[in-house]
Each structure stands twice: as C-alpha cells, then as structure tokens.
Design a protein around this motif. Sequence first.
Motif, short mmCIF file in Angstrom:
data_model
loop_
_atom_site.label_atom_id
_atom_site.label_comp_id
_atom_site.label_asym_id
_atom_site.label_seq_id
_atom_site.Cartn_x
_atom_site.Cartn_y
_atom_site.Cartn_z
N LYS A 1 -12.53 1.78 -5.86
CA LYS A 1 -12.35 0.51 -4.89
C LYS A 1 -13.49 -0.50 -5.40
O LYS A 1 -13.90 -0.39 -5.86
N ASP A 2 -12.82 -0.60 -5.08
CA ASP A 2 -13.80 -2.07 -4.93
C ASP A 2 -15.48 -1.79 -3.96
O ASP A 2 -16.23 -2.53 -4.74
N SER A 3 -14.90 -1.79 -3.06
CA SER A 3 -16.08 -1.08 -2.00
C SER A 3 -17.04 0.13 -3.31
O SER A 3 -18.29 0.00 -3.02
N ASN B 1 -1.53 6.04 -4.99
CA ASN B 1 -2.43 5.21 -4.33
C ASN B 1 -3.31 6.53 -3.54
O ASN B 1 -2.81 7.06 -2.94
N SER C 1 -9.39 4.35 -6.10
CA SER C 1 -8.44 3.43 -5.38
C SER C 1 -7.01 3.93 -5.88
O SER C 1 -5.50 4.65 -5.25
N LYS C 2 -6.47 3.74 -6.96
CA LYS C 2 -5.09 4.67 -7.58
C LYS C 2 -5.61 5.54 -8.72
O LYS C 2 -6.42 5.47 -8.83
N ARG D 1 0.64 -0.98 -0.35
CA ARG D 1 -0.07 -0.26 -0.06
C ARG D 1 1.40 1.22 0.25
O ARG D 1 1.00 2.53 0.83
N SER E 1 -5.43 6.82 -1.31
CA SER E 1 -5.69 6.80 -0.22
C SER E 1 -4.37 7.65 0.72
O SER E 1 -4.39 8.42 1.70
#
Length: 947
Positions: free
Chosen positions: A232-234, A136, A201-202, A123, A138
């Motif tokens: 993001k997966d979410s 990244n 996410s990226k 990460r 985040s």
Amino acid sequence: MKKALLPLLLALFCLTAQAQTSGRFSIKGTVVDSSGTTLPGATIMLLLPKDSSLVNFGRTDEQGVLEFKNIKRIPHLLKISYVGYLPYEQLITPTDDAVFDAGKIQLKNLNQDLFEVVIKTARAPLSIRGDTVEYNASSFKVPPGSTVEDLLRKLPGMQVEQDGTIRAQGQEVQRVTVDGKRFFGGDVKMATKNLPAEAISKVQVFDGKSEQARLTGVDDGKKEKNLNLELKDSHKKGGFGKATVGAGTKERVEAKVSYNRFNDKQQFAIVGLGNNTNQTGLTWDDYQDFRGSQSFNWGDDGDFGFNNNDRFISFGDDESLTISPGGGQSNQGFTKNWVGGVNYNYDNKKTLFSSNYFFNQTDRVQDAFNQRESILSANSFRNEDRNSTGNLSANHRGGIRLEQKIDSLNTLVVVSNARFGNGNSSYISEQRFYRNNPVWSSSLPNLATRADIANANRFNSFSMGNTALYRHKFKKKGRNMAASVGYNINNSDGESSQRSRNEFYTDGQDPRIVNVNQNNETNSVRTQLKGSLLYLEPIAKKFTWETFYNFSLRQDEVDRDVFDVNEDNSTFVANEQLTRAYSNRFIYNRLGTSFRYANKGLNIMLGVAGLQFDLQGEFSQGQSNSTRSSIDRQFTRLTPNASLRYDLKNNRYLNVSYSMNVNEPSITDLQPIVDNSNPLYIREGNPNLVPQSYHRVSTGYQYFNPGSFVQFFGNIYYTYNVDQIVYSQEIDENLVTRSRPTNVTGGSNLGSYLNYGFPLKKTKSTLNLNTSLNFSKNLIFINDILNETNSNRYNFGTRLSLTPSDKFTFYGNADWSITNTRFSVNSQQDQKIINSSYSAEMNVKFPMDIFFSSRFNVNTYKNDQFGFNQVQPILNLSLYKVMLKSKKGEVRLSAYDVFNQNQGISQYASQNFVTTSQVSTLARYFMLSFTYNMRGVTASVRKNGYY
C-alpha cells in the motif's frame, strides 16, 4: 372434490413459484466495445454494495456473454474490467422477473484523460489479465495481526501447506517478491511469514520465465509460478512492524519483532525472534546454507545449458569429516532458538542491489528410541537404539547481488554469498542387536551385539560462493550470448571424541569386548573454479540454435588425524590405520548443443551434450607418511535431452520430457581405504567404480480456469538407473556390517500425481482432492546376494475450505498413506506401513473483538510386522482480544497439545531395512502473550490461529 383439489394445487404451484422467484434470480448481459464488437474473456464480478465483498466472479464467454445464476434477490454491484478499457460498474436492483437482462454493456476505451478516474474507481476484488491473476487484498478479510501467509489462505486458487509451502493454481510458488524486489535473498517463506497482511495492497500471481529465458529473451518453454506482493502507498511512507512477547507454563517464553521501511527505490526489513517453544524460524534455505550447499540464489549460478541442476558445488558432504551439526527434526526434542535478519534492496531501474544478513542459533536436546529391522537372505536381525543427543549450532550467512544494466544490450550481474557456522554436539547411545533365530540360550536370548556409545563433536566451517555473469544481446533479434565465472571456497575443521564399549556374543561364550577410545581432528579445504558460455542464434523465425560449454575445476585437501587414547586420557598414540590425508582434483567439461522450435504455443527442444570427467587423487596414512597412493580415472559420456511444452490455450498446458543425467563417483568412494572408526559399521572404498547415470521420462498436464478457479494437475514419471552406486553389505555372525560402494543396473522408480480442486461455492467453499502412486525398485547386495526391494506407495488426500462469513471459518484435511514393501531375499519380512493424518481448524469471531481459534490433529501409525500401532491426537486452542487505540494491541491465551500426546513418530522402509522412531518432544503447555502493532489493524477472522 376433484374440482376443489385442482384450484388448490394450482394455487400451491403459484405460491411455490412466487417463493422461488422472490428468493433467487439470474443476471445476463453482453459486453461490447464502442463499435459493438463483443469482448470475450472480460473479467466480471458480483459484489455486495455495502462493503464490496465478493459474491461471485467469472469471465465472459466467446460471444462476450456474462451470466450469473441462482443469485440472492437483493441489490448487487456488477463490475466488469477488460485490458485497455475503462472498468464498468452498475448497481443491479432485482425485479420480480427470474432473469435480470442487463442488455449490451458498452465499455469505453481507456485514455489518458480517464486514467485518474480508473485509479480511483477500479477497486475490484479480483482481476484477470491473460495469465496474471491480481487480488485486491482489502477485499479479503483477515484478523488483526495476520501475516501475508494468512491472507494467501483466503484467496481463491491459493493454497498454503502446513509447512508454509505456497501453491497457486495447483503449482508450487517458486518466487515471492515485494514490489518486484527480492526479500531476504528470494526466500519465499521469509516474506509470507513476516510481512503483515495489512501492508499489502495487491497480490499478483503469474507464470514467470526461467532464468535462462529472462537472460536471453528466448522462450525455452519452462514456466514457474511467481507471486508479487504490492505494498500500500501508506506503507511506503514511514515504517511498520510489530512485536510479540509471551510467557507460559514449563518455563516457556517467546519474543518476536519485525520492522519494515519501504519506498519506491529502497526496502529495509529486520526480523528477530527468540524462544524455547521449538519454533526455529529456520527455512529450507537456512538449513541448506548451514550445510554450505546454497551458494547461489534464483538461478544466478551461471551454469548454462539443459539439465545442469546438479552441477552446484556441494560443501560439507564428505563422509569422512564427521563434523556435521547433528541430526534431529526441527519440531522434535526441546529447542532454544535465536534468529535475526536484515534485508536491504535498492532499485533505480538501471542498478538493482540486494543484500541480506541472517543469523540462526539452535540449542536442541532430545531422547529417542529407534527400532530397525535389517533383512538377510535366510532371516533378519533387529537393532534397538536408545539415545540422547544434544546439539548447539550457530550459523551466520550474508549475501549481496548487484545487477547493472550497462545499456540496452549489456548487463552485468555479480553475486556473492558467504556462510560461517560453528557448533558442538554430544551423542549417548545404548544399542542392542538381536538375532531372530537363537543359536544359544541365556538370560538375553538372541542377543548378538551390545554397544554403549558416548561421542562428542566440535566444528567450525566457512564457505563463500562468488559469481560474475555477463549478458549481451545482439542487434539481431534472438541472437544472444552470456558468459559467467565463479569461485567457491569452503574451509572446515573439527574435533571429535569417540568412546564406546562393544560386546560380541557367540555360542554362549563370554562376550568378546572391543573398546574404542579415540580422538579425531579433521581439517578440510575445498575450492572450485567454474566457467560457462552460452550462445543462441535464430536460424529461422521459428527455430533457435543453442550451444553451451561448462567447465569446473575442484580441489580438495583433507587431513584427518586419529589418536588412540588411554583410559585416563593422558596418552595419545597416532592410529595409522584410521589416520589419512588426501588431495583430490576433479575436472569437469561439458559441451552441448540443442535446437528449439517455437510457434503458436508449441515449444520443442532436442539436444545432446558430451561430458568428460577427470578424477585425480593422492592419499596416504597421514600427512607425514611418505608412502602415497594415487587415483587417476577419466570418463566420457553422451547425454541426450528432449522436451515438449504445448500451450493448448485457455490455460491448458501439456509437458513431455526426456533426460539422461550422469553423476561421477566421489573420490572418497573410489579410495580403497578401510574406515573402522565405528566397530559395528565398517566402510571401505572401491577404485573400480564407474559413473552412475539415470534416464528419466515424464509427462504432465495442467489446467486452470481463472474464471471458475477449477484446477487440475497431473503427471507421470519414470526413472531407470544404470550403474547406480549402491552400498553393498556383508554382515557377519556378530551382525557387524562392512559396507562397500558397488555399481548395479536395474533400479527404477515409477510414479504419478493428480490434483483436482474446485469451488463448491465461489468465495465460500472449496474442495481439493489429490492422489499419488509410487512404485520403486531398489537393488543392493547383501552377503553377495542381490536383494530387490519393491516399495509400492499409495497416497490420497482431501482438503475442504469453508468460509461462509467473516465471523466463521473451517478447514478440514485428511491424508492416507499405505506402503507395501517386499524383499526378494526374504519374503517373510515383507512390510505394510499405514499412516494417516486428519486435521480440523475452526476460527470464530465474537463481539467486542474477541477471537477463538482451534486446531485438532489426529495422526495414526501402524506396522503389524513390528507390532507398532500408535494414535496421536493433538489439540491446540487460542483465545485472544484486540485492544488499544486503532486496535494496535492483542492479548492472547494459547493452549498447546491439550491432551499431552505430542511425540515425534516416524516410519520408513527402503533397500533392506525398515525403521520406526519415537522422539520425546515438547508436549502440553500454556502461553500468555501480548502483541503490539505499530500501525494498528482491522479485525476479522484469521485462517490459522497459531502463527
């Protein structure tokens, strides 16, 4: 005394050394693989253990050595990544030594057993794989409710202009995708301005190949900067979005909503807004579609071969139609705007389907004051124009793109885009023309012409562009062929009324009065059939032969009826002098070939193409007139082309190119018809025109260090015009202008651009410097005298970014521009225009999730020749609080243009005229708004508090 002083100095030195040692230290080490071989170019990052925030980053040198200097003497987290190896992580706890030696750091080979571990531990805020830089998201904090555009402003090496244009590593980003898929037809700003930052996410930045290189698999040396947003997966499960409503003083209101639902195979997005705050939501693609010229997206036009960028069909450019939606910049005047759009994508590896629909409606009113000085051989004359315009325009556009991979060797692409537009406009103007040298005396000295104009306009238009493209790769590597066929259509019709009173003053006599009271009806149909072939053959390992053929058949049918109307609008009489009908047929053929050499980063192309234009047309004074005249012209030209791109390694590139382009004259310019619908500006065609061509030479150098994020970009270009089509002018004693297209050789343009950016302190401060020079020569005949206008433009700009913490950011910009314009026919009218712009933006986070943002702009405009000197300070303030469970809500109070100084100001000099313009526009108002975010957000400082 000396004996006592010496121990004191030694003690002071030791204390100083100890203080320095206790404050800062350095980290060194060598990165190797399991066999002990050094790994040069490995990505190294230094983070704070508490929140993984990035402190410093870089790459190992050619010997695999890593080094961080002048680091705070606190614990840090060292992360190392290298393609094919398991990421390495080590907690660095400083000792009393000045240098922390990490020794040899051994990376383990990545295998399937370790894959899950990599996914869970890798990460790092930033990683570098060849030419790809991956962030990244985040690790870069943005405030609640921020868009992707706000996030990009935080990333090292990224730059977002005020108009939303994105630059990465000094180059403009040409494509933005979401999970590798198009978003709203590939519109860059639709993605960055409407997707929330918390969904990302990226962010991946890389050099993409040109469309033709992707099609054939043969590198043509052309690169374009691409950006991919990985969700993001979410956010791939369920929907996400937000809604905003606001109300303010001066009856200002706004509303905006966006909703997205994505998964691995499908993407669905919807956006909408409505306001009366001059926020149109209109991108460049929307504007182009409104004019009908954006028939294709992303190079799917199928026009193969070099230098074919100008072969797009151009809808609605016929000067005779007079049914345009009206002028005015999007941020000027007073506008009411409604925007809505839907995007849907489907991807199952073999089938890629993209579709989008977009609606835009703008209702604009504005008042303007324009001054224009036109240069003559002995003197000049000035025109003052006070006007009021109203425009209501609506635009629907939609498009689909289907890419079907038939098998590993064959691909079929089908693209269809359509656009429907309608609207109406009104134009009221008071125009005055003044002579500089009076020949008579009256209460209005120097007055030559006076015109009061009241025009109205209504239009409808429909256009569609369709393309089918087939690609085939032969079994022999490098052998490829492609074929395309396209059909485009554009229908438009409009009605307009022209009402004007024109007074011409001569020698103190009573004015001669010419009244215009006319109605116009115009119908136009334009169709185009296109075809293109491409074949590539590898001659040897390093050489490729390319041949291509382009064909276009365009047909125009235009019927324009003009009626003279009496004063009570009861009688309509056909005006045979202005009524006209014409049918045009334009056939274009191009056959070309080129040879390409590619080896070890060197890519050289030499080519030549033969062009043939066939222009045929018939015209008459209306459809019912049996007397018809015709035009039949053929032209043939050879156009050479050459390019060189050299990869100097370590992200350094050199480009050199030469091209010759040829543009045929429009049939409208060829038709010897007089158009005097505007009594002050009469136009006439010229059947003796020949094609215009221009030679262009350019060279550029770019450098980007992905470890230090130092970037440099520079280029020099030169263009020389042959048989350029210019609109010569004859101006009589009443200052009435007669314009006629003419060929002239000798116009040129020389320019350069330099950009240098570097971090003052990595992740904390960045400075960017840029400068550009441009020297242009424009030729035009004025009363049969050749005027040479030389404009020298000098620009310099600087940008400072300070982001010391998540609680405070500051951004400063300064731009200066000086334009010197000289006229050969009258040097006394030489001009110097000086414009400058300064801006500062500050963002602060207070306790209790309260945020403050401010932006201050100062624009200056100066032209001593006009006695024009304006300073325009604009201050915007915003205070907002994040609230509700999971921080899903935001309440914001905004103040726009606190000093009440906003007005549209512009200056421009070219050919034989200089203009200044002032447009009334929306000034000071206050707005209270509420935003609801479906998923909630995390809070930190925003880069820009107003978007």
